[in-house]
Design a protein around this motif. Structure first.
Motif, PDB file in Angstrom:
ATOM      1  N   MET A 151       0.827  -1.204   0.000  1.00 11.89           N
ATOM      2  CA  MET A 151       0.000   0.000   0.000  1.00 11.89           C
ATOM      3  C   MET A 151       0.864   1.258   0.000  1.00 11.89           C
ATOM      4  O   MET A 151       0.603   2.190  -0.774  1.00 11.89           O
ATOM      5  CB  MET A 151      -0.949   0.016   1.199  1.00 11.89           C
ATOM      6  CG  MET A 151      -1.842   1.247   1.240  1.00 11.89           C
ATOM      7  SD  MET A 151      -2.832   1.534  -0.256  1.00 11.89           S
ATOM      8  CE  MET A 151      -4.115   0.332  -0.048  1.00 11.89           C
ATOM      9  N   LEU A 152       1.890   1.293   0.827  1.00 12.89           N
ATOM     10  CA  LEU A 152       2.768   2.475   0.853  1.00 12.89           C
ATOM     11  C   LEU A 152       3.439   2.697  -0.496  1.00 12.89           C
ATOM     12  O   LEU A 152       3.497   3.832  -0.989  1.00 12.89           O
ATOM     13  CB  LEU A 152       3.816   2.317   1.952  1.00 12.89           C
ATOM     14  CG  LEU A 152       3.296   2.357   3.385  1.00 12.89           C
ATOM     15  CD1 LEU A 152       4.401   2.020   4.371  1.00 12.89           C
ATOM     16  CD2 LEU A 152       2.680   3.709   3.698  1.00 12.89           C
ATOM     17  N   MET A 153       3.926   1.622  -1.092  1.00 14.51           N
ATOM     18  CA  MET A 153       4.590   1.757  -2.392  1.00 14.51           C
ATOM     19  C   MET A 153       3.607   2.173  -3.481  1.00 14.51           C
ATOM     20  O   MET A 153       3.933   2.997  -4.335  1.00 14.51           O
ATOM     21  CB  MET A 153       5.295   0.452  -2.769  1.00 14.51           C
ATOM     22  CG  MET A 153       6.428   0.078  -1.837  1.00 14.51           C
ATOM     23  SD  MET A 153       7.706   1.353  -1.707  1.00 14.51           S
ATOM     24  CE  MET A 153       8.330   1.381  -3.365  1.00 14.51           C
ATOM     25  N   CYS A 154       2.399   1.634  -3.459  1.00 10.26           N
ATOM     26  CA  CYS A 154       1.395   2.027  -4.447  1.00 10.26           C
ATOM     27  C   CYS A 154       1.034   3.503  -4.306  1.00 10.26           C
ATOM     28  O   CYS A 154       0.883   4.210  -5.310  1.00 10.26           O
ATOM     29  CB  CYS A 154       0.141   1.168  -4.319  1.00 10.26           C
ATOM     30  SG  CYS A 154       0.361  -0.518  -4.916  1.00 10.26           S
ATOM     31  N   ILE A 168       4.308   5.501  -5.597  1.00  9.38           N
ATOM     32  CA  ILE A 168       4.616   5.335  -7.021  1.00  9.38           C
ATOM     33  C   ILE A 168       3.500   5.885  -7.896  1.00  9.38           C
ATOM     34  O   ILE A 168       3.763   6.510  -8.928  1.00  9.38           O
ATOM     35  CB  ILE A 168       4.923   3.854  -7.338  1.00  9.38           C
ATOM     36  CG1 ILE A 168       6.227   3.455  -6.640  1.00  9.38           C
ATOM     37  CG2 ILE A 168       5.002   3.610  -8.835  1.00  9.38           C
ATOM     38  CD1 ILE A 168       6.520   1.972  -6.658  1.00  9.38           C
ATOM     39  N   THR A 169       2.253   5.681  -7.508  1.00  3.96           N
ATOM     40  CA  THR A 169       1.140   6.239  -8.283  1.00  3.96           C
ATOM     41  C   THR A 169       1.185   7.760  -8.273  1.00  3.96           C
ATOM     42  O   THR A 169       0.976   8.394  -9.310  1.00  3.96           O
ATOM     43  CB  THR A 169      -0.209   5.734  -7.729  1.00  3.96           C
ATOM     44  OG1 THR A 169      -0.219   4.301  -7.793  1.00  3.96           O
ATOM     45  CG2 THR A 169      -1.373   6.268  -8.528  1.00  3.96           C
ATOM     46  N   TYR A 175      -6.886   9.444  -8.296  1.00  6.19           N
ATOM     47  CA  TYR A 175      -5.773   8.881  -7.517  1.00  6.19           C
ATOM     48  C   TYR A 175      -6.177   7.677  -6.662  1.00  6.19           C
ATOM     49  O   TYR A 175      -5.520   6.636  -6.745  1.00  6.19           O
ATOM     50  CB  TYR A 175      -5.133   9.986  -6.672  1.00  6.19           C
ATOM     51  CG  TYR A 175      -4.012   9.527  -5.783  1.00  6.19           C
ATOM     52  CD1 TYR A 175      -2.775   9.160  -6.314  1.00  6.19           C
ATOM     53  CD2 TYR A 175      -4.167   9.471  -4.408  1.00  6.19           C
ATOM     54  CE1 TYR A 175      -1.749   8.746  -5.497  1.00  6.19           C
ATOM     55  CE2 TYR A 175      -3.148   9.058  -3.580  1.00  6.19           C
ATOM     56  CZ  TYR A 175      -1.930   8.702  -4.129  1.00  6.19           C
ATOM     57  OH  TYR A 175      -0.920   8.288  -3.310  1.00  6.19           O
ATOM     58  N   PRO A 176      -7.228   7.762  -5.849  1.00 10.20           N
ATOM     59  CA  PRO A 176      -7.573   6.583  -5.018  1.00 10.20           C
ATOM     60  C   PRO A 176      -7.874   5.330  -5.844  1.00 10.20           C
ATOM     61  O   PRO A 176      -7.441   4.228  -5.478  1.00 10.20           O
ATOM     62  CB  PRO A 176      -8.810   7.034  -4.243  1.00 10.20           C
ATOM     63  CG  PRO A 176      -8.740   8.519  -4.230  1.00 10.20           C
ATOM     64  CD  PRO A 176      -8.097   8.898  -5.535  1.00 10.20           C
ATOM     65  N   MET A 177      -8.571   5.477  -6.949  1.00  8.88           N
ATOM     66  CA  MET A 177      -8.890   4.305  -7.776  1.00  8.88           C
ATOM     67  C   MET A 177      -7.637   3.738  -8.459  1.00  8.88           C
ATOM     68  O   MET A 177      -7.502   2.524  -8.597  1.00  8.88           O
ATOM     69  CB  MET A 177      -9.950   4.656  -8.819  1.00  8.88           C
ATOM     70  CG  MET A 177     -11.322   4.915  -8.198  1.00  8.88           C
ATOM     71  SD  MET A 177     -11.878   3.610  -7.054  1.00  8.88           S
ATOM     72  CE  MET A 177     -12.053   2.249  -8.164  1.00  8.88           C
ATOM     73  N   TYR A 223      -2.685  -1.712  -6.271  1.00  8.31           N
ATOM     74  CA  TYR A 223      -2.608  -2.559  -5.073  1.00  8.31           C
ATOM     75  C   TYR A 223      -3.115  -3.972  -5.347  1.00  8.31           C
ATOM     76  O   TYR A 223      -2.602  -4.933  -4.773  1.00  8.31           O
ATOM     77  CB  TYR A 223      -3.398  -1.908  -3.945  1.00  8.31           C
ATOM     78  CG  TYR A 223      -3.261  -2.595  -2.611  1.00  8.31           C
ATOM     79  CD1 TYR A 223      -2.088  -2.487  -1.882  1.00  8.31           C
ATOM     80  CD2 TYR A 223      -4.304  -3.340  -2.086  1.00  8.31           C
ATOM     81  CE1 TYR A 223      -1.958  -3.111  -0.644  1.00  8.31           C
ATOM     82  CE2 TYR A 223      -4.179  -3.965  -0.855  1.00  8.31           C
ATOM     83  CZ  TYR A 223      -3.016  -3.853  -0.141  1.00  8.31           C
ATOM     84  OH  TYR A 223      -2.891  -4.470   1.074  1.00  8.31           O
ATOM     85  N   GLN A 224      -4.090  -4.113  -6.232  1.00 10.21           N
ATOM     86  CA  GLN A 224      -4.611  -5.447  -6.563  1.00 10.21           C
ATOM     87  C   GLN A 224      -3.529  -6.359  -7.119  1.00 10.21           C
ATOM     88  O   GLN A 224      -3.560  -7.566  -6.916  1.00 10.21           O
ATOM     89  CB  GLN A 224      -5.751  -5.343  -7.574  1.00 10.21           C
ATOM     90  CG  GLN A 224      -7.034  -4.838  -6.990  1.00 10.21           C
ATOM     91  CD  GLN A 224      -8.121  -4.728  -8.049  1.00 10.21           C
ATOM     92  OE1 GLN A 224      -7.849  -4.522  -9.231  1.00 10.21           O
ATOM     93  NE2 GLN A 224      -9.362  -4.872  -7.616  1.00 10.21           N
ATOM     94  N   LEU A 225      -2.591  -5.794  -7.839  1.00 14.40           N
ATOM     95  CA  LEU A 225      -1.475  -6.577  -8.360  1.00 14.40           C
ATOM     96  C   LEU A 225      -0.329  -6.638  -7.358  1.00 14.40           C
ATOM     97  O   LEU A 225       0.284  -7.692  -7.160  1.00 14.40           O
ATOM     98  CB  LEU A 225      -0.972  -5.978  -9.676  1.00 14.40           C
ATOM     99  CG  LEU A 225       0.287  -6.611 -10.265  1.00 14.40           C
ATOM    100  CD1 LEU A 225       0.030  -8.068 -10.630  1.00 14.40           C
ATOM    101  CD2 LEU A 225       0.758  -5.823 -11.467  1.00 14.40           C
ATOM    102  N   ALA A 226      -0.061  -5.535  -6.687  1.00 13.97           N
ATOM    103  CA  ALA A 226       1.119  -5.446  -5.826  1.00 13.97           C
ATOM    104  C   ALA A 226       1.008  -6.302  -4.567  1.00 13.97           C
ATOM    105  O   ALA A 226       1.998  -6.906  -4.146  1.00 13.97           O
ATOM    106  CB  ALA A 226       1.367  -3.987  -5.438  1.00 13.97           C
TER     107      ALA A 226
END
Length: 86
Positions: free
Chosen positions: A33-36, A39-40, A50-52, A58-61
């Protein structure tokens, strides 16, 4: 605390054998979550989408990070043992 509240609390806890998986789940969840988030924001900026976009990443990460933590944890444990006094 009475005996019934202790019994209820211990019922929902996992066995000690689950420790590596619980550790990997929490570590992967938080780090992914932090990285997403970072990076996003760095790649596309922060706007209404942004939230979406973060949740999509996050679904992949998260599953990827979970598998990586399970695989890498024993190596990291050995490296720490080699570099830190007991």
């Amino acid at each position: 605390m009475n005996a019934s509240s202790v019994a209820v609390r211990s019922r929902w806890k996992l066995t000690p054998r689950a420790t590596p998986f619980v550790f990997a789940f929490f570590m992967a969840s938080i780090m992914a979550m932090l990285m997403c988030l970072v990076i996003t924001a760095a790649n596309a900026g922060i706007n209404a989408d942004y939230p979406m976009r973060v949740l999509g990443a996050y679904q992949l990460a998260m599953p990827t990070a979970f598998c990586c933590v399970l695989v890498v944890r024993p190596l990291v444990t050995r490296l720490v043992a080699l570099t830190v006094h007991p």
